[in-house]
Scaffold this active site. Structure first.
Site, PDB file in Angstrom:
ATOM      1  N   GLY A 173       0.673  -1.169   0.086  1.00  0.00           N
ATOM      2  CA  GLY A 173      -0.068   0.133   0.007  1.00  0.00           C
ATOM      3  C   GLY A 173       0.937   1.072   0.007  1.00  0.00           C
ATOM      4  CB  SER A 174      -0.205   4.664   0.914  1.00  0.00           C
ATOM      5  OG  SER A 174      -0.238   4.523   2.048  1.00  0.00           O
ATOM      6  N   GLY A 208       2.504   1.985   5.361  1.00  0.00           N
ATOM      7  CA  GLY A 208       3.445   0.843   5.620  1.00  0.00           C
ATOM      8  C   GLY A 208       4.478   1.527   6.698  1.00  0.00           C
ATOM      9  CD  GLU A 263       7.283  -5.606  -2.071  1.00  0.00           C
ATOM     10  OE1 GLU A 263       7.493  -4.540  -2.758  1.00  0.00           O
ATOM     11  OE2 GLU A 263       7.937  -6.438  -2.003  1.00  0.00           O
TER      12      GLU A 263
END
Length: 508
Positions: A239-240, A244, A261
């Site tokens: 995600g963003s 994260g 990721e």
């Protein structure tokens, strides 16, 4: 679409909680899934509350005790059967991915193909979970290391790849002997439920214990529960960067592991030695595919000053040929953004470009009319900017391509690296020295660096992930499996004496 929903056993009112074999309605709030394609309601899901969550995690704990003892090649064979199921339902699931998320039908089908491919990869991996042997300094001693399953893997996936990222983590985790608890994006819950339905027959026919495959549909709070839960040794989150950082802090605070990721701000360098007929289609696909909603989307184009105008003019011509509309129509290149919030993000970014003095080679626009009734369609645009501008440094999940000039390759590489993110990068050049410099220690600082292909389209065989604010995680191929296991070093004394390491003497 109703026929497809029926084949995938998705009714208008559905269940958002599953432990693989048992499925029941959650006790949380109802989540409605609307298609960005036409704005219509696809279905509703009863989300999870904390009690539901604890039930699923408890089932996973119990399942792990049994699943970890199943021989790895047997686990691999079960994954192989799942791959066959996804082959069987590729068209239906791919169509649902396209309709619920908004990507083109070809991309939706391609995402299901990624599930099939990772199943194939995991089957082979199930016989190759290798450890090492080492020579001991002590006589009559043997040393080796082996890998054991880690336990429950929590998976938080994003809307833009609603099923593929789950499979990258899950198929590897399963052959490694782990069990999984999946929190899909609340924007695309039905594709997640469809995946659970597709694998039910395989789970049942192989007597897989209930809890090996867990699904919990819900909002941000479910991700927070996963991140803070000491029962879950590994959380894989896509995600963003903002999300994260929160996950990494929470998991790290309890000394757990996180596989992150996160955002990408990917650039292609176009050298004066580039093959432009090769480069232009790759640039356009990378910039407008999935309506700019990939973590590997091409967001910056760093062009040598001697060919800048030529490249810009060719791109303007290519953008003029783009067909925008219903992604289920194979003739269209670009579908909608995921929702109105994404449209607002697009508008905010183009407004910032204008305020900073940027110019548009292809003008931005929010599209309206009968063909764009959902309000989520925008025109891919091209802006001439400076790399250091805040809006360029930030990842906007929309089809906005930034053009930047360079004079020397050293300058181009510095521009490419001069953003907080570090996922994917590429150079188009026929000059061997330029290609090698780009791939060298002084070259791209990204986890992915390509020559004469674009920033999108990673293959299953290579580990996928990036550096810096992209999070440093690696999923899918290569040796990414090691993230889902714990390493154990073993020393065996088969002699009759007890020599100590480093020559230490200890006598009683």
């Amino acid at each position: 679409m109703q026929d497809i929903l029926n084949k995938l056993r998705i009714a208008e009112s559905n269940h958002g909680i599953s432990t693989g074999l048992a499925t029941w309605a959650g006790q949380g709030e109802e989540i409605a899934s609307y298609s960005p394609v036409d704005g219509k309601l696809i279905g509703k899901v009863q989300s999870a509350n904390r009690q539901d969550y604890d039930t699923v995690v408890g089932q996973a704990q119990e399942a792990f005790k049994t699943w970890r003892l199943v021989p790895a090649p047997k686990r691999g064979d079960i994954v192989r059967q799942m791959g066959e199921q996804f082959r069987k339902y590729k068209t239906e699931l791919g169509t649902l991915v396209s309709y619920e998320m908004g990507k083109s039908l070809q991309e939706g089908l391609g995402e299901v193909q990624e599930i099939i491919d990772i199943c194939d990869f995991a089957v082979g991996l199930s016989r190759q979970l290798y450890g090492l042997t080492m020579h001991s300094e002590r006589p009559s001693h043997r040393m080796y290391e082996q890998w054991h399953p880690i336990g429950i893997v929590g998976i938080i996936s994003a809307f833009n790849f609603p099923v593929a990222v789950w499979s990258w983590n899950t198929m590897l985790a399963w052959v490694c002997g782990d069990v999984c608890v999946w929190k899909p994006s609340e924007k695309t819950p039905l594709t997640a439920i469809a995946c659970q339905h597709i694998i039910q027959e395989v789970l049942k026919s192989n007597d897989v214990p209930e809890g090996v495959s867990g699904l919990i549909v819900g909002g941000r709070e479910v991700g927070e529960w996963l991140s803070h839960d000491e029962r879950i040794p590994l959380v894989s989150a896509t995600g963003s960067t903002r999300m994260g950082k929160a996950v990494g802090q929470a998991v790290g605070g309890r000394l757990g592991r996180s596989l992150l990721e996160l955002g990408g701000n990917n650039a292609i360098i176009v050298s004066q030695h580039a093959d432009l007929p090769l480069a232009i289609p790759a640039i356009v696909f990378g910039a407008v595919g999935t309506a700019g909603q990939r973590c590997t989307t091409t967001r910056r184009l760093i062009i040598h000053e001697s060919i800048y105008e030529d490249v810009k003019n060719q791109l303007v011509k290519a953008y003029g040929q783009l067909r925008i509309g219903n992604p289920l129509d194979a003739h269209n290149h670009v579908g909608p953004l995921i929702d109105e919030a994404a449209v607002q993000s697009y508008q905010s970014a183009v407004a910032q470009v204008g305020a900073l003095g940027g110019t548009f080679a292809v003008e931005p626009r929010v599209l309206s009319g009968d063909d764009f009734g959902s309000g989520c369609y925008v025109k891919p645009c091209i802006a001439e900017v400076e790399n250091h501008w805040p809006v360029v440094q930030h990842e906007t999940f929309a089809p906005i391509l930034y053009l930047i000039k360079y004079k020397t390759l050293d300058e181009a590489i510095a521009l490419q690296n001069g953003v907080p993110q570090g996922l994917s990068s590429a150079i188009f050049t026929l000059h061997l020295r330029e290609a090698e410099q780009f791939l060298s220690q002084a070259g791209s600082d990204c986890g992915i660096a390509n020559v004469n292909i674009g920033t999108s389209g990673a293959e299953i065989g290579g580990a996928f992930g990036g550096e810096k604010e992209t999070g440093g995680g690696r999923e899918s191929g290569s040796d990414a499996w090691k993230a889902y296991m714990r390493r154990q070093t073993n020393t065996i004394n088969y002699g009759t004496t007890l020599p100590l390491a480093q020559g230490i003497k200890f006598e009683l």
